[in-house]
Design a protein around this motif. Structure first.
Motif, mmCIF file in Angstrom:
data_model
loop_
_atom_site.group_PDB
_atom_site.id
_atom_site.type_symbol
_atom_site.label_atom_id
_atom_site.label_comp_id
_atom_site.label_asym_id
_atom_site.label_seq_id
_atom_site.Cartn_x
_atom_site.Cartn_y
_atom_site.Cartn_z
ATOM 1 N N GLY A 41 0.795 -1.226 0.000
ATOM 2 C CA GLY A 41 0.000 0.000 0.000
ATOM 3 C C GLY A 41 0.827 1.275 0.000
ATOM 4 N N TYR A 112 -1.534 -8.864 -6.618
ATOM 5 C CA TYR A 112 -1.669 -7.459 -6.238
ATOM 6 C C TYR A 112 -2.203 -6.656 -7.425
ATOM 7 N N ARG A 113 -3.469 -6.304 -7.363
ATOM 8 C CA ARG A 113 -4.136 -5.630 -8.476
ATOM 9 C C ARG A 113 -4.525 -4.185 -8.170
ATOM 10 N N ASN A 114 -4.542 -3.806 -6.891
ATOM 11 C CA ASN A 114 -5.086 -2.513 -6.498
ATOM 12 C C ASN A 114 -4.032 -1.418 -6.450
ATOM 13 N N SER A 115 -3.411 -1.193 -7.563
ATOM 14 C CA SER A 115 -2.471 -0.079 -7.724
ATOM 15 C C SER A 115 -2.714 0.460 -9.125
ATOM 16 N N GLY A 118 -1.275 -2.017 -11.397
ATOM 17 C CA GLY A 118 -2.029 -3.270 -11.361
ATOM 18 C C GLY A 118 -3.291 -3.211 -12.205
ATOM 19 N N ARG A 119 -4.009 -2.097 -12.114
ATOM 20 C CA ARG A 119 -5.235 -1.959 -12.913
ATOM 21 C C ARG A 119 -4.912 -1.870 -14.407
ATOM 22 N N THR A 122 -3.890 -5.216 -15.716
ATOM 23 C CA THR A 122 -5.033 -6.119 -15.891
ATOM 24 C C THR A 122 -5.812 -5.806 -17.158
#
Length: 143
Positions: A41, A112-115, A118-119, A122
């Motif tokens: 984070g 880990y996708r929530n950066s 990462g987005r 994806t």
């Protein structure tokens, strides 16, 4: 059809290399979303490439573009005649592996996708690699 696929893949590789050239020359716009960040984070990137590393990436992208154009006989082959065929297979495999990822920070199956990276990975980077792998395999199959 082979010439069209080779042209599309090559243009994409040249364009991606040009973005890296912008970064190597000091541009910073977009770089934060091009680097995977830690899963804690903090938003800190996993690594900070220097000019040499970015330059090496540029050379690889542009060399791959030339080899794909050679494979499709759009430009003359420089070096061993088998080199473009080997390079096309290698590139298709590398793109497929990049699309799959390493299961933590990179690829379609990352944890880990929530950066910001990462987005984008994806929805843009990994699917683009998958499409480029498919186009390269299709191009190889046509010949």
């Amino acid at each position: 059809m082979q010439a069209i696929l080779a042209s599309i893949v090559s243009v994409l590789l040249i364009a991606i290399g040009a973005v890296h050239l912008y970064w190597m020359l000091g541009g910073r716009k977009g770089m934060a979303i091009a680097l995977p960040s830690r899963g804690d984070g903090s938003g800190r990137p996993l690594f900070k490439p220097g000019r040499f590393e970015i330059g090496a990436v540029i050379v690889l992208f542009w060399a791959a573009a030339l080899l794909i154009l050679m494979y499709a006989n759009l430009i003359p082959v420089i070096g061993p005649q088998q080199l473009p065929q080997l390079a096309a297979w290698a590139l298709a495999i590398v793109f497929a592996i990049r699309a799959i990822g390493e299961f933590h920070y990179l690829g379609l199956f990352k944890r880990y996708r929530n950066s910001p990276f990462g987005r984008l990975d994806t929805y843009v980077y990994s699917p683009l690699c998958l499409v480029m792998a498919g186009m390269t395999w299709w191009m190889i199959g046509i010949s």
